[in-house]
Every structure is written in C-alpha cells, then in structure tokens.
Design a protein around this motif. Structure first.
Motif, short mmCIF file in Angstrom:
data_model
loop_
_atom_site.label_atom_id
_atom_site.label_comp_id
_atom_site.label_asym_id
_atom_site.label_seq_id
_atom_site.Cartn_x
_atom_site.Cartn_y
_atom_site.Cartn_z
N ASP A 1 -3.74 -11.20 29.41
CA ASP A 1 -4.93 -11.52 28.61
C ASP A 1 -5.88 -10.34 28.60
OD1 ASP A 1 -5.26 -15.01 29.66
OD2 ASP A 1 -4.05 -14.07 28.09
N LEU A 2 -6.06 -9.72 29.78
CA LEU A 2 -7.01 -8.61 29.87
C LEU A 2 -6.45 -7.36 29.21
CD1 LEU A 2 -8.22 -9.17 33.52
CD2 LEU A 2 -9.53 -9.55 31.44
N ILE A 3 -5.16 -7.05 29.45
CA ILE A 3 -4.56 -5.87 28.85
C ILE A 3 -4.61 -5.96 27.33
CG2 ILE A 3 -2.39 -4.62 28.52
CD1 ILE A 3 -1.67 -5.27 31.35
N ASN A 4 -4.46 -7.20 26.82
CA ASN A 4 -4.41 -7.40 25.37
C ASN A 4 -5.76 -7.71 24.74
OD1 ASN A 4 -1.67 -6.93 25.30
ND2 ASN A 4 -1.17 -9.06 25.76
N LEU A 5 -6.85 -7.57 25.49
CA LEU A 5 -8.18 -7.81 24.94
C LEU A 5 -8.35 -6.97 23.68
CD1 LEU A 5 -10.81 -7.78 27.85
CD2 LEU A 5 -10.48 -9.58 26.16
#
Lengths: 356, 355
Positions: free
Chosen positions: A6-10
């Motif tokens: 989720d964070l990498i794909n923000l």
C-alpha cells in the motif's frame, strides 16, 4: 505484506506536485549499474532541465577518498515503472568536477561520434538483442537447474513453454511491460536455447539513444530480478560445456542501406568491418573468447566470416535483405556484457567515417 | 490477510472523526513511543491540539507514585498508515508543573532557535540519516548469511540486484510515506555496507529539521515493523572492515548562502574546531567505535576539514568552493544522534558563541 505494498504504491500525485527522480549511472567496472533518488518540486520531461548531481566516486572505484565527488549529467528520461505516477528514471554519465568525462564514461566519446555530420546524415539505426541468464541467489547456478546437477540437453528450451522448459517467465514478462511503460523501444522477447536464459530486443533506436535505452532496460531488468530474489548475469559463457553462451547481437543499418541499392552499401560496410575485426573484437566484451568458439551458433573469435542466413557467421545478412536488395545486417560478435555506447559508435565510425 | 487489510484500510472520513497518533521520545533518548486518540474533527494546527499525558514510569521517565508525564503537541504530519484525515503529532514532554523532563532535548533547542540572532540567520539543515536493517530472529543484517558474511564492500553503494540490495521495499515505502506525511525528504540511497541505507531530510529551517527527522525515524520503524525487520541506529553495527552509520548534518546560514559566504563558512568551521570535544560528546553514544579515521571518517580525536574530502570531520562541497558561498557538511554526528541537540548546538557554536 500488503500494508507495505500500500505504501510503495501510494499515488503521491493526489497530495503533492513533488516527484522522485532516480539518477542512474555506470560504476567503476563498466558493467555495474548504480542509482540513487532525489525529490524534485514538480514534473520534468527534458533531461537538460534536470539539475546535475554528484556521488561518492570513492565507493564505486571511480575517485580517491580525498577528492571523491563525481558529477552526474542527466542525458535521458524514462517513466519509472516501479514508482509510477510522475516519477522518473534518469540515465546519466559521469564527469570530474572540472567537466572532463571520467575514464569509465564511454557515452561521451560515443556522443561525439554520433554528432559527426556524416553520421548524422546517415541516420544509423540499431536493434540490439540482449541475452542474459538468471541465476539462483544462494548458489551461482541457473534457476530451474538442479543444484549439483544439470537439466536435460538443449533442444526443448528455445521459445519453449511449460514448467520443465521455461524458467523465470514472470521476470521476463514483467520486464517487457515495465520497459514499454517506461518509454523504452523494446521490440520483443524470447526464451533462449539454454534453459534459464532469455533475450529481449531494443530497437530500432537512432544513434546514441540505442545505448541509453539498452542501459536503462538492463537497469529495469536487474531491479526486477532484485524483487524476484534471483541474480542476473551478463556473463557471455555462464556454463562451460555443451551449453550456449549469451550475446548481444547488434543489428545495424544506415539510410543508404535502407534505400534502393542498399545491398551494395551493406557489402562495402561489412568489408570495412572485416578489415578491423581485431579492434572490434577487443571492444566487444570481456570473456568473449569463452563464447566465440565456432560452435553453439557462433563464429570462432579469430575468424571474420559473413553470410546470408548463416548463424555460424560473424555477420549475418537476413534473406529478406538479400531479396529486397536493401535492409540491414546483424553483427553477431558482441558479447552480452558489451557496452552498447562503445559497440554502436564503433560500428558507425568504422562503416561511415573510416577510410581503409 | 486481505480481511485484515480491508479493515486497516477502511475509509472513515464519513464519520468525520479523526485519529491522532501522539509521538514522543522515551527514557533512553532514542526509543520512540506513541499512542492514539480520537477527535471529533480534522486538525491542522498543533497548538489547537490538546495536551495529553502518559505513564512515565513505564518508559523510565517518572517514578511510579508520580507517573504522569505531560505531552505538548509541537508538529503535525499526515498519517501515511491510516491516511484520510488522520494525523501524526510530534510532542515533547513536561512534568505536571510545566518543567521539561530531563530527556526533553527539544525545549532547549527551541530556546536557541528563537534567539533573535539565530532566527535572523535563518539556519538551514539537511540531515543524512543512515541506518541498518537487521533480521528479526537474530541480530544480523538482512541479506547476510547467518553465521557468515557477504562479499566485501564495493558493489553495494547505490547497487541494484538481489545480491547487492537488501530491503529496498522498506526504503521505497518509507520515501513515499514521508512525502505523503509532509516531511521534506529529499532523497535516498543504498549505502556502502550491504543492508545499510540512507535517507535525507531537508533543507529545513531551525527546529523543524529535528521534528521532521524524528517523525521520519518513527515512520521508518513503523514500516520495518510491518516488514518484520529490525531497524538499528547503532553507529558501528558490525566490527571489522564494514562502514559505520552516521547522520551527516549539512548546515548553512543566510550569510553563508549569500555572496562572500565562503569566508563566513570558514570562520564557522574554525569555531566548531575550537569546540570539537564538546560537540563530539553530544554527537551520539558509541561514536568512538565509528570515528576511527577509516571507512570515510576522521578519527574522533582529530578535527580536520577539507573540500570534497570524505575522510574529514567537516567537508565542503566543490560547488560551494566554486560559487564562493553555500553550505558545509558536519560528518561527525553518529546515526543515533539527537537532532534537537546537534542542530541547536551547531547554531549556538557558529552564531552565538564568540571564540
């Protein structure tokens, strides 16, 4: 791990104009790619508008510790397939603070050759077939091969499918789409003769951009193998014995070769390459003598031989080109670990500028 | 785990309620702590947030019979984990009587930064935070074989590939999470020792440099928690021919950034040289294991400065030398330094103290 993804794909475009630029350069061995990232205040599409940067050359074998700064000049921009959004990859070359290209910077002289008016006029096109081998991370042995043993002999693997014939396709397919996304002219992929070995092709690309695009395609490939937990090898003969090596066949044409009467121009160009065979071979990749043996679809390293549809030749001309009387030819000599800046500019220099 | 992440990622904006995670520094001076509370509407100004309190006897910051420590909100950031309107709140700590507790280093730093001479100098900081990622079950860097070592340093600095870069997903998630949160994170890179990474925060003015660095450290440790990996700020995690971890602090004042700044820089470096021992004492525990004179450091007892010299205590970049103005890099602080202490001390020594 989905919280991590989720964070990498923000998608930062929702909250800010800022973008991340990953600056890429070639390290001290001439084959090790390096990169680091910086934040920019807004999107950029012109490499000339990007700031120069610098890195610690003493950590890459490119500068001494007491005078360690090496300067990065941005040369080409691609979309970042890992961070996506407006984030970018930036291919750079390396200079001293005084503005001189450092010794490992092969792009600078290539760019000079490619800006020579005679070469510009000939619009040299390149299509590079990059072969590579995927190795297991814990032991330097190709993926899919039993540790301490060998798979069945070559035969079923070239363009093969199936869990017993194709090893690592997820890497190859994600690389293909990632390169297209990035804006690289990737024109195809195929499984190779040796199991665990693959090939992708970049081109047709004009002049210096062939080298830029191939290097960034290599960077994207190694970032993907990093994610997959697999090691990438550009060694030209990774396994001794009755196993194919890995090359970087370089397809080439000029404007005159592509026009009517081009076949004669091609033959003259091949003749010039034959006269400089030793010089080219010396620049076509380390360890190539283990690969160019005359077997496994190569010509012996000391022999210069050309032929139509001949995969055992140094230079192969396709039947289409022979029939149409114009087209392009394939230099099969470069090894998988060749530097495309060196090879592409050398072919142009020898065939267009050099008078024997 | 998708049912769990469905819940973690629930969008609660319809309820109009907001969750605020209050963050503070615990009794060791390096352990970050946090707890959350619900508010009935979004908040943007830290001074509009209520003070709170926590059990200081559980963090080594108060005795059991008088355990309340008061939290004063000082800075707000968007919460990259809860997203929506939820926030992270960086706080510092006080007794019920309103005195900063001994481990509260922000208080004195804020005093220094509000001194008129320091405020007029508009001090900018860029901090390069290095850190090492360790395996959870054994205190050994990720990617290193347990009971053995990877190949020697050389290929790892800014390297790529499964045999050269360990833990990039943590680093990349942290980069975007910090940008999302509103932290001035300006870059990242893989470091010389495998499993070691760096991020940079800045340029930030005055006290905000340290607020931002502490929250960036908080976000990093929350991310390693998700990844099942342990983050270490030890300045020399592995003995032998392996680099240590620092927190190089880049610094400039208004006069250094203007024409003639190079002379101001040289005078400032001179003042720092006269207080070398005092600075070193405040630049992080265990730094003597790192500042050996090898591995791109200057020996801890030596004060040395130079242009482009990575073996110096203070390095001035070639750009700054050429332009005659700019900034310089104090390479002495260890990765476990307290940025409130280091940033305010550099400002105090170079601006306030007369040699």
């Amino acid at each position: 791990m989905s919280l991590l993804s989720d964070l990498i794909n923000l998608n930062l475009s929702d909250t800010t104009e800022k973008i991340i630029a990953e600056y890429i350069w070639i390290g001290g061995s001439g084959m090790d790619l390096r990169s680091k990232a910086r934040t920019l205040s807004g999107p950029v599409d012109d490499p000339q508008k990007l700031p120069k940067w610098n890195y610690d050359g003493s950590s890459t074998g490119q500068a001494p510790g007491e005078d360690s700064e090496v300067i990065l000049y941005p040369q080409a921009i691609f979309k970042d397939p890992f961070r996506r959004g407006n984030n970018i990859l930036v291919m750079c070359d390396a200079y001293t603070p005084a503005g001189e290209p450092i010794p490992t910077n092969k792009r600078c002289s290539a760019a000079k050759i490619f800006s020579h008016p005679d070469i510009v006029a000939e619009v040299p096109w390149y299509g590079i077939e990059q072969e590579y081998t995927l190795l297991q991370k814990e032991v330097k042995w190709p993926i899919g091969w039993p540790v301490g043993g060998y798979p069945g002999p070559q035969g079923p693997y070239y363009c093969g499918i199936g869990a017993d014939k194709a090893f690592g396709r997820d890497i190859v397919d994600s690389h293909y789409k990632a390169c297209l996304y990035a804006g690289i002219n990737i024109s195809g992929i195929n499984g190779e003769v040796m199991p665990g070995q693959w090939e992708f092709q970049v081109g047709p690309a004009v002049g210096i951009s062939a080298g830029d695009e191939l290097w960034v395609a290599r960077y994207i490939l190694e970032r993907i193998t990093e994610i997959a937990g697999v090691v990438l090898s550009f060694d030209p003969k990774p396994i001794q014995g009755d196993w194919n090596g890995a090359g970087a066949h370089t397809n080439y044409s000029t404007k005159s070769m592509r026009n009517d009467g081009g076949y004669e121009v091609i033959k003259k160009a091949i003749e010039k390459l034959g006269l400089k065979h030793k010089e080219h071979i010396a620049a076509y990749g380390e360890g190539n003598e283990r690969r160019l043996t005359g077997r496994h679809e190569t010509a012996d390293i000391n022999t210069f031989l050309w032929g139509v549809a001949n995969r055992g030749a140094s230079i192969r001309v396709g039947r289409d080109t022979e029939k149409a009387g114009k087209g392009y030819f394939e230099d099969r000599r470069p090894a998988s670990n060749m530097d495309p800046y060196v090879v592409t500019s050398m072919i142009a220099e020898t065939t267009i500028l050099w008078k024997p």
